[in-house]
Design an enzyme around this catalytic site. Sequence first.
Site, PDB file in Angstrom:
ATOM      1  CG  HIS A  40      -4.905 -23.264 -31.784  1.00 45.96           C
ATOM      2  ND1 HIS A  40      -6.055 -22.578 -31.472  1.00 45.96           N
ATOM      3  CD2 HIS A  40      -4.193 -22.435 -32.602  1.00 45.96           C
ATOM      4  CE1 HIS A  40      -6.046 -21.389 -32.069  1.00 45.96           C
ATOM      5  NE2 HIS A  40      -4.926 -21.272 -32.754  1.00 45.96           N
ATOM      6  CG  HIS A  46      17.193 -25.211 -15.272  1.00 42.13           C
ATOM      7  ND1 HIS A  46      17.633 -24.682 -14.076  1.00 42.13           N
ATOM      8  CD2 HIS A  46      18.226 -25.944 -15.768  1.00 42.13           C
ATOM      9  CE1 HIS A  46      18.878 -25.071 -13.861  1.00 42.13           C
ATOM     10  NE2 HIS A  46      19.258 -25.846 -14.866  1.00 42.13           N
ATOM     11  CG  HIS A  91      10.977  -7.179  -9.708  1.00 42.82           C
ATOM     12  ND1 HIS A  91      12.203  -6.540  -9.744  1.00 42.82           N
ATOM     13  CD2 HIS A  91      10.275  -6.600  -8.703  1.00 42.82           C
ATOM     14  CE1 HIS A  91      12.245  -5.621  -8.792  1.00 42.82           C
ATOM     15  NE2 HIS A  91      11.100  -5.631  -8.147  1.00 42.82           N
ATOM     16  CB  CYS A  98       2.502 -14.034 -24.960  1.00 48.57           C
ATOM     17  SG  CYS A  98       1.840 -12.386 -24.594  1.00 48.57           S
ATOM     18  CG  HIS A 133       4.339 -15.871 -21.122  1.00 44.13           C
ATOM     19  ND1 HIS A 133       5.160 -14.853 -21.562  1.00 44.13           N
ATOM     20  CD2 HIS A 133       3.066 -15.384 -21.158  1.00 44.13           C
ATOM     21  CE1 HIS A 133       4.408 -13.806 -21.866  1.00 44.13           C
ATOM     22  NE2 HIS A 133       3.151 -14.092 -21.630  1.00 44.13           N
ATOM     23  CG  ASN A 173       3.714  -9.988 -20.684  1.00 48.01           C
ATOM     24  OD1 ASN A 173       4.462 -10.521 -21.489  1.00 48.01           O
ATOM     25  ND2 ASN A 173       2.422 -10.245 -20.639  1.00 48.01           N
TER      26      ASN A 173
END
EC number: 2.3.1.-
Length: 488
Positions: A295, A379, A412, A216, A383, A416
């Site tokens: 990572h 802001h 919502h 993702c 994710h 995802n």
Amino acid sequence: MPEMLPKYVKLGYQYPVDHILTFLFIPIMAAVSIQILKLGPEEILTIWNSLHFDFVQILCSSFLVTLIATVYFMSKPRSIYLVDYACYKPPITSRVPFSTFMEHSRLILKDNPKSVEFQMRILERSGLGEETSLPPAIHYIPPNPTMEAARGEAEAVIFSAIDSLMQKTSIKPKDIDILIVNCSLFSPTPSLSAMVVNKYKLRSNIKSFNLSGMGCSAGLISIDLARDLLQVHPNSNALVVSTEIITPNYYQGSERAMLLPNCLFRMGGAAILLSNKRGDRNRAKYKLVHVVRTHKGADDKAYKCVYEQEDPQGKVGINLSKDLMIIAGEALKSNITTIGPLVLPASEQLLFLFTLIGRKIFNPKWKPYIPDFKQAFEHFCIHAGGRAVIDELQKNLQLSAEHVEASRMTLHRFGNTSSSSLWYELSYIEAKGRMKNGDRIWQIAFGSGFKCNSAVWKCNRRIKTPNNGPWQDCIDRYPVHIPEIVKL
């Protein structure tokens, strides 16, 4: 301890520390100005005449200044601008209300009622709404995940997003110099990037890349790759496409850890146009400031916490480990450690340093000071991987409900959508009219491997509230209240 300081004391400390150079510069300039004003015209003329210049000195000095300025500007990294972006909006026919999702689950898993009950409990607490979407092949009973159906979903999502972006920016296919497409689980031959080249008849010398299997957070990896390429290819445009194709990856087995993605992942995609052209400086929406990648794949638990595998019955799915949130937290800490010095004001860095020294020397039981990232960003785009991910980051970063509103509402409304979720969140902030010139945005994404990646953007101009986009028909009713449990 810093966290126990009264709010007004902390504010009184932050302002002078963050503006220390200004406070030092003003008195020095004032003193110099006063001394000059005390001198008469004759004294000033005498001082000027005492300075001896000749032509050779002036020429050498000018050459040296020009050389230093040239080297500085040539070694300075090119500015990377985000001209505009577009998000895919699934059609109404693809929506899966809770009732439809559960009915299909009961029919598909009719021999395993415990798995059906498990999915219902997950869905009740997921934070998803009634308007999320799945591709047509998943609406069949049982699902029909053919290669043709997967390609059909990819074409619908990717082409729709690119068409919308081209309409917004008026860019033509021949003007695209770099193409990057990221999709983790669907990697056909020819690649998705080749599919885009074929559809839009892009130039034969285009620099094309296809990223798969990177989870993702691959959207920010694509941004990082585009940035590096734009540094070495002047006067270029880069098209980045981030998506996840759901069709071939719907798990039809009964392993609970592998059923979780069925409840969370939904259709989505985004197309982003980046440029290093000076002519795009005024029209671009954002300027890229930093990309920081972390990572944790060297650790076995981190490597296997999001793992594609076969269950005992030979059915393929994604196994989400119970340790996922702990590993994500560790990855976030590593990422914050790197990005903090780049973005935090001096006052926050000093507080962190003093607390660290205090814990080492005076009292190890002192709580570590969590820097206030609200001082660095207006802001936050976290994710939308799931409710637990957003809750954990809100708690760890001490964010308000408004700071995580874009993430919760994106989860919502769209679910995802993997690597593209960050762009739905940014679109939400714009649709609410909250983005102002100079605002700073922090995008945070997690992905298999295990990775935590960050991107920092700065708003480049005044952004009008868009009258189109994925939130066009529903922004007026958001934000909505999302209960802890939705009883199905």
